[in-house]
Motif scaffolding. Structure first.
Motif, PDB file in Angstrom:
ATOM      1  N   LEU A  61       0.817  -1.209   0.000  1.00 22.48           N
ATOM      2  CA  LEU A  61       0.000   0.000   0.000  1.00 22.48           C
ATOM      3  C   LEU A  61       0.851   1.260   0.000  1.00 22.48           C
ATOM      4  N   ALA A  62       1.857   1.269   0.815  1.00 22.64           N
ATOM      5  CA  ALA A  62       2.714   2.454   0.933  1.00 22.64           C
ATOM      6  C   ALA A  62       4.080   1.999   1.426  1.00 22.64           C
ATOM      7  N   PRO A  63       4.939   1.545   0.515  1.00 23.55           N
ATOM      8  CA  PRO A  63       6.207   0.934   0.930  1.00 23.55           C
ATOM      9  C   PRO A  63       7.138   1.874   1.689  1.00 23.55           C
ATOM     10  N   HIS A  64       6.948   3.192   1.564  1.00 23.03           N
ATOM     11  CA  HIS A  64       7.838   4.133   2.248  1.00 23.03           C
ATOM     12  C   HIS A  64       7.137   4.868   3.375  1.00 23.03           C
ATOM     13  N   THR A  65       5.952   4.423   3.740  1.00 25.10           N
ATOM     14  CA  THR A  65       5.195   5.043   4.824  1.00 25.10           C
ATOM     15  C   THR A  65       4.977   4.013   5.916  1.00 25.10           C
ATOM     16  N   PRO A  66       5.372   4.331   7.158  1.00 23.91           N
ATOM     17  CA  PRO A  66       5.223   3.330   8.225  1.00 23.91           C
ATOM     18  C   PRO A  66       3.797   2.831   8.404  1.00 23.91           C
ATOM     19  N   VAL A  67       2.803   3.729   8.300  1.00 19.65           N
ATOM     20  CA  VAL A  67       1.405   3.327   8.434  1.00 19.65           C
ATOM     21  C   VAL A  67       0.625   3.902   7.258  1.00 19.65           C
ATOM     22  N   PRO A  68       0.131   3.082   6.360  1.00 16.33           N
ATOM     23  CA  PRO A  68      -0.627   3.587   5.218  1.00 16.33           C
ATOM     24  C   PRO A  68      -1.984   4.147   5.641  1.00 16.33           C
ATOM     25  N   CYS A  69      -2.546   4.972   4.766  1.00 15.32           N
ATOM     26  CA  CYS A  69      -3.853   5.564   5.012  1.00 15.32           C
ATOM     27  C   CYS A  69      -4.950   4.639   4.485  1.00 15.32           C
ATOM     28  N   LYS A  70      -6.063   4.610   5.175  1.00 16.31           N
ATOM     29  CA  LYS A  70      -7.162   3.760   4.739  1.00 16.31           C
ATOM     30  C   LYS A  70      -7.653   4.127   3.341  1.00 16.31           C
ATOM     31  N   THR A  71      -7.520   5.398   2.954  1.00 19.33           N
ATOM     32  CA  THR A  71      -7.968   5.817   1.627  1.00 19.33           C
ATOM     33  C   THR A  71      -7.149   5.166   0.518  1.00 19.33           C
ATOM     34  N   MET A  72      -5.993   4.573   0.875  1.00 23.29           N
ATOM     35  CA  MET A  72      -5.176   3.878  -0.113  1.00 23.29           C
ATOM     36  C   MET A  72      -5.747   2.513  -0.481  1.00 23.29           C
ATOM     37  N   LEU A  73      -6.700   2.029   0.306  1.00 23.95           N
ATOM     38  CA  LEU A  73      -7.297   0.735   0.004  1.00 23.95           C
ATOM     39  C   LEU A  73      -8.090   0.817  -1.291  1.00 23.95           C
ATOM     40  N   ASP A  74      -7.787  -0.065  -2.196  1.00 28.46           N
ATOM     41  CA  ASP A  74      -8.502  -0.159  -3.465  1.00 28.46           C
ATOM     42  C   ASP A  74      -9.124  -1.545  -3.531  1.00 28.46           C
ATOM     43  N   PRO A  75     -10.448  -1.639  -3.356  1.00 29.37           N
ATOM     44  CA  PRO A  75     -11.078  -2.967  -3.334  1.00 29.37           C
ATOM     45  C   PRO A  75     -10.730  -3.820  -4.548  1.00 29.37           C
ATOM     46  N   SER A  76     -10.551  -3.186  -5.705  1.00 24.09           N
ATOM     47  CA  SER A  76     -10.240  -3.960  -6.909  1.00 24.09           C
ATOM     48  C   SER A  76      -8.823  -4.520  -6.883  1.00 24.09           C
ATOM     49  N   ALA A  77      -7.968  -3.958  -6.002  1.00 30.90           N
ATOM     50  CA  ALA A  77      -6.581  -4.408  -5.938  1.00 30.90           C
ATOM     51  C   ALA A  77      -6.337  -5.391  -4.800  1.00 30.90           C
ATOM     52  N   ILE A  78      -7.340  -5.583  -3.946  1.00 30.37           N
ATOM     53  CA  ILE A  78      -7.178  -6.545  -2.860  1.00 30.37           C
ATOM     54  C   ILE A  78      -7.193  -7.960  -3.445  1.00 30.37           C
ATOM     55  N   PRO A  79      -6.208  -8.782  -3.119  1.00 30.45           N
ATOM     56  CA  PRO A  79      -6.183 -10.137  -3.674  1.00 30.45           C
ATOM     57  C   PRO A  79      -7.497 -10.872  -3.400  1.00 30.45           C
ATOM     58  N   PRO A  80      -8.081 -11.486  -4.409  1.00 36.37           N
ATOM     59  CA  PRO A  80      -9.368 -12.184  -4.207  1.00 36.37           C
ATOM     60  C   PRO A  80      -9.323 -13.222  -3.100  1.00 36.37           C
ATOM     61  N   ASP A  81      -8.184 -13.895  -2.932  1.00 37.21           N
ATOM     62  CA  ASP A  81      -8.083 -14.911  -1.889  1.00 37.21           C
ATOM     63  C   ASP A  81      -8.096 -14.310  -0.493  1.00 37.21           C
ATOM     64  N   LEU A  82      -7.784 -13.001  -0.388  1.00 41.26           N
ATOM     65  CA  LEU A  82      -7.738 -12.345   0.912  1.00 41.26           C
ATOM     66  C   LEU A  82      -9.104 -11.839   1.350  1.00 41.26           C
ATOM     67  N   LEU A  83      -9.918 -11.397   0.418  1.00 41.30           N
ATOM     68  CA  LEU A  83     -11.178 -10.731   0.744  1.00 41.30           C
ATOM     69  C   LEU A  83     -12.066 -11.521   1.722  1.00 41.30           C
ATOM     70  N   PRO A  84     -12.272 -12.828   1.548  1.00 41.24           N
ATOM     71  CA  PRO A  84     -13.161 -13.535   2.479  1.00 41.24           C
ATOM     72  C   PRO A  84     -12.650 -13.556   3.910  1.00 41.24           C
ATOM     73  N   SER A  85     -11.348 -13.374   4.108  1.00 47.08           N
ATOM     74  CA  SER A  85     -10.741 -13.468   5.440  1.00 47.08           C
ATOM     75  C   SER A  85     -10.469 -12.114   6.060  1.00 47.08           C
ATOM     76  N   LEU A  86     -10.928 -11.057   5.414  1.00 45.24           N
ATOM     77  CA  LEU A  86     -10.554  -9.696   5.796  1.00 45.24           C
ATOM     78  C   LEU A  86     -11.590  -9.068   6.721  1.00 45.24           C
ATOM     79  N   THR A  87     -11.104  -8.290   7.685  1.00 46.80           N
ATOM     80  CA  THR A  87     -11.953  -7.477   8.548  1.00 46.80           C
ATOM     81  C   THR A  87     -11.298  -6.109   8.713  1.00 46.80           C
ATOM     82  N   ILE A  88     -12.110  -5.068   8.739  1.00 46.09           N
ATOM     83  CA  ILE A  88     -11.615  -3.716   9.011  1.00 46.09           C
ATOM     84  C   ILE A  88     -12.399  -3.153  10.190  1.00 46.09           C
TER      85      ILE A  88
END
Length: 234
Positions: A61-88
């Motif tokens: 998400l942000a390789p040079h930022t210690p903590v990325p911003c939530k606005t950087m999340l792109d649902p289309s870029a989230i690996p499909p295998d990860l989505l079912p196991s994800l919680t925010i």
């Protein structure tokens, strides 16, 4: 035979032969740095597929930022295998962690959808204070968190589940969100269904890990010594 993946395991920790080794655990329950993409992150080959996938995605998400911003999340870029196991989760106030997103795999696993609810309302009362402190530390420090817990599901099935949690900031730079992935490692028993749904029973392993700000100089808040060893399957 159960296979446990623990980024704080060492040869001295009593792990069984053939079990994967990873970062050593310090006296406060924190994970010592390893030679990974960022110092302190657990090696991905010591994690379950879902938690390893989250770690890799979070880093991208942000390789040079210690903590990325939530606005950087792109649902289309989230690996499909990860989505079912994800919680925010979003911290709304003291002791309130609002579940903004709960993956379909988690809903199927636990038997109900907690989206829109306070996570801590589903944690057993004996563990609620510790869970709130652990969540708070991941945001206030900030750092990553690793857990292996015994979960009791709505239908009475009990299993060991690996959980990885990482912070995200709001647009003003304040760590406010936690993105989490979990994966069931082993089912050990069935028992009578609980009277009310629970997300977590007894934490069996817990550790902080460094994402660029070091790790808290305090122990993890869980009393891991009292965690019972689940019965082995014959």
């Amino acid at each position: 035979m159960r296979h446990h993946r623990n980024p704080s395991a060492t040869p001295e920790s009593g792990d069984r032969p053939g079990q994967r080794r990873a970062a050593a655990a310090g006296p406060t329950g924190t994970a010592r740095p390893r030679d990974t993409a960022r110092p302190g992150l657990p090696p991905r080959d010591a994690l379950s597929p879902a938690t390893a996938c989250l770690l890799g995605y979070w880093q991208r998400l942000a390789p040079h930022t210690p903590v990325p911003c939530k606005t950087m999340l792109d649902p289309s870029a989230i690996p499909p295998d990860l989505l079912p196991s994800l919680t925010i989760y979003e911290r709304k106030g003291p002791g309130v962690y609002f579940a903004r997103l709960v993956g379909t795999g988690i809903v199927r696993r636990i038997g109900y959808d907690t989206t829109g609810s306070n996570y801590l309302d589903f944690v057993p009362e004996t563990e609620r204070r510790a869970a709130a402190r652990f969540f708070d530390m991941l945001l206030d420090h900030p750092c990553g968190g690793y857990l292996v817990v015994d979960e009791v599901f709505a239908e009475g099935r009990e299993a060991e589940v690996e959980v990885l949690r990482l912070p995200l900031t709001s647009p003003d730079g304040t760590p406010r969100f936690l993105i989490s992935a979990s994966e069931e490692l082993d089912v050990h028993r069935y028992r009578d269904a609980p009277r009310r749904p629970r997300l977590m029973s007894i934490p069996r392993r817990a550790a902080y890990f460094d994402i660029g700000h070091g790790v808290p100089n305090v122990p993890v808040p869980y009393d891991l010594d009292r965690a019972p060893e689940p019965p082995r399957r014959g």
